[in-house]
Design a protein around this motif. Sequence first.
Motif, PDB file in Angstrom:
ATOM      1  N   ARG A  38      -5.491  -2.735  -7.238  1.00 47.08           N
ATOM      2  CA  ARG A  38      -5.103  -1.342  -7.409  1.00 47.08           C
ATOM      3  C   ARG A  38      -3.494  -1.399  -8.063  1.00 47.08           C
ATOM      4  O   ARG A  38      -2.943  -0.906  -8.753  1.00 47.08           O
ATOM      5  N   GLU A  45       1.016   6.519  -7.090  1.00 54.61           N
ATOM      6  CA  GLU A  45      -0.185   7.212  -7.500  1.00 54.61           C
ATOM      7  C   GLU A  45       0.024   9.087  -6.900  1.00 54.61           C
ATOM      8  O   GLU A  45      -0.802   9.803  -7.694  1.00 54.61           O
ATOM      9  N   ALA A  57      -4.307  -2.533 -11.301  1.00 54.78           N
ATOM     10  CA  ALA A  57      -3.943  -1.262 -12.780  1.00 54.78           C
ATOM     11  C   ALA A  57      -2.579  -0.500 -12.213  1.00 54.78           C
ATOM     12  O   ALA A  57      -2.747  -0.267 -13.936  1.00 54.78           O
ATOM     13  N   CYS A  58      -1.364  -0.609 -11.344  1.00 54.78           N
ATOM     14  CA  CYS A  58      -1.202  -0.073 -11.647  1.00 54.78           C
ATOM     15  C   CYS A  58       0.735  -0.672 -12.730  1.00 54.78           C
ATOM     16  O   CYS A  58       1.027   0.242 -13.581  1.00 54.78           O
ATOM     17  N   GLU A  96       0.892  -1.600   0.017  1.00 62.24           N
ATOM     18  CA  GLU A  96       0.206   0.163   0.132  1.00 62.24           C
ATOM     19  C   GLU A  96       0.665   1.190  -0.115  1.00 62.24           C
ATOM     20  O   GLU A  96       0.714   2.682  -0.889  1.00 62.24           O
ATOM     21  N   GLU A 101      -1.337  -0.324 -16.609  1.00 62.64           N
ATOM     22  CA  GLU A 101      -1.596   1.157 -16.652  1.00 62.64           C
ATOM     23  C   GLU A 101      -0.795   1.400 -18.440  1.00 62.64           C
ATOM     24  O   GLU A 101       0.040   1.162 -18.318  1.00 62.64           O
ATOM     25  N   LEU A 121       2.379   1.320  -3.799  1.00 61.74           N
ATOM     26  CA  LEU A 121       1.497   1.821  -4.236  1.00 61.74           C
ATOM     27  C   LEU A 121       0.563   3.873  -3.955  1.00 61.74           C
ATOM     28  O   LEU A 121       0.086   4.546  -4.846  1.00 61.74           O
ATOM     29  N   ASN A 122       1.010   4.037  -3.132  1.00 60.75           N
ATOM     30  CA  ASN A 122       0.521   5.661  -2.126  1.00 60.75           C
ATOM     31  C   ASN A 122       1.525   6.638  -2.977  1.00 60.75           C
ATOM     32  O   ASN A 122       0.563   7.442  -3.605  1.00 60.75           O
ATOM     33  N   TYR A 139       2.314  -7.602  -4.630  1.00 59.15           N
ATOM     34  CA  TYR A 139       1.368  -8.120  -5.675  1.00 59.15           C
ATOM     35  C   TYR A 139       0.816  -9.682  -5.425  1.00 59.15           C
ATOM     36  O   TYR A 139      -0.127  -9.984  -5.320  1.00 59.15           O
ATOM     37  N   SER A 172      -8.967  -4.283  -3.076  1.00 60.06           N
ATOM     38  CA  SER A 172      -9.164  -3.114  -3.335  1.00 60.06           C
ATOM     39  C   SER A 172      -6.995  -3.010  -3.982  1.00 60.06           C
ATOM     40  O   SER A 172      -6.876  -2.157  -4.456  1.00 60.06           O
ATOM     41  N   LEU A 173      -6.433  -3.539  -2.903  1.00 57.86           N
ATOM     42  CA  LEU A 173      -5.467  -3.465  -2.971  1.00 57.86           C
ATOM     43  C   LEU A 173      -4.736  -4.185  -3.915  1.00 57.86           C
ATOM     44  O   LEU A 173      -4.048  -3.663  -4.984  1.00 57.86           O
TER      45      LEU A 173
END
Length: 341
Positions: A75, A27, A78-79, A20, A82, A23-24, A46, A71-72
């Motif tokens: 995300r 993003e 998607a990372c 997390e 993307e 990811l933060n 992951y 959710s994790l």
Amino acid sequence: MIIDLQRFIETEREFWSELETLLNRFETEPEYRMTLKEIERFHLLYQRTSADLQRMMTFSSEPEVHRYLESLTARAYACIHEIRERPYRLSPLKWFFRTLPRTFRKHIRAFALSLIITAAGFLFGGIAIALDPGSKAVFLPLEHLIGSPSERVAEEEMASEDRLRGVKRTGAAWYMSHNTRVSIFVMALGMTWGVGTVLMLFYNGVILGAVTIDYFLARQGEFLIAWLSPHGVIEIPAVLIAGQAGLILAGALIGWGRPVSMGSRLREISGDLMNLICGVALMLAWAGFIESFVSQYHEPVIPYAFKIAFGTAEFVLLILFFTLSGRKSGGGRSNELSPRM
């Protein structure tokens, strides 16, 4: 199968928190680029989180944890996959200390060719003056270079007054603008499939070789080195880099058998050309300042030893900058990769 659910959650939570955090950062910092080790760690986290989600799907007693892992995982997925373009933030220091030297090293062969062409002109001009001193009027474009080196040195050393008082800033601006225009012209001549760039580099070498041999034959080598080194150790490499850019442009136009359209080849090198020519402009701005405020003053105003030492220090720093700046640890090879895997 999970035997102790609470112990499983407590054990795995530190890995979820680590993912997390990554990811933060990814993003909230669009310009952030992971290193190879960070990418490997991210992929491991992951996979582990995805496996934990699968194992948690058989339990209905922890819906919040289940939603958190969903959710994790989403995300992280998607990372990884993307395709959005990340906004570019202009960072002058980052560009100067990392992008510029990396671009230079990326096209080091073009720079080596630029240096070889100039060196060939230097030898030609030097040999021509050594064999026929009367040919200076043919090779040298400036009147003050055609006269006797000994007479010019005597005249310069007798000038005890500040002969450039009140015009040093004007002179510096002229040197900067003139030399920058010449360098851009050298690069632009790459549009002639490199013929114009090669001719300009060779001619600059001829002038430099002719002047050097003329002064050394007159036993005025110390004066010449002290005169040229403070600004020349920056100005001459700047012209060589402009030639490097022109040869890169010529290579993109020629293609050398690459199965890629000319438009695509030009787009590939457009950013590199801009980086190099902007670097050349900065180098010539410094060289113009030094030429006006330092190089044009001779003994007894400024000792030759000081000017030569100053030029040597500049040259060493320039070499270190272009060879070492922007490198990462690990043998000088960059580990910086895109976060998209």
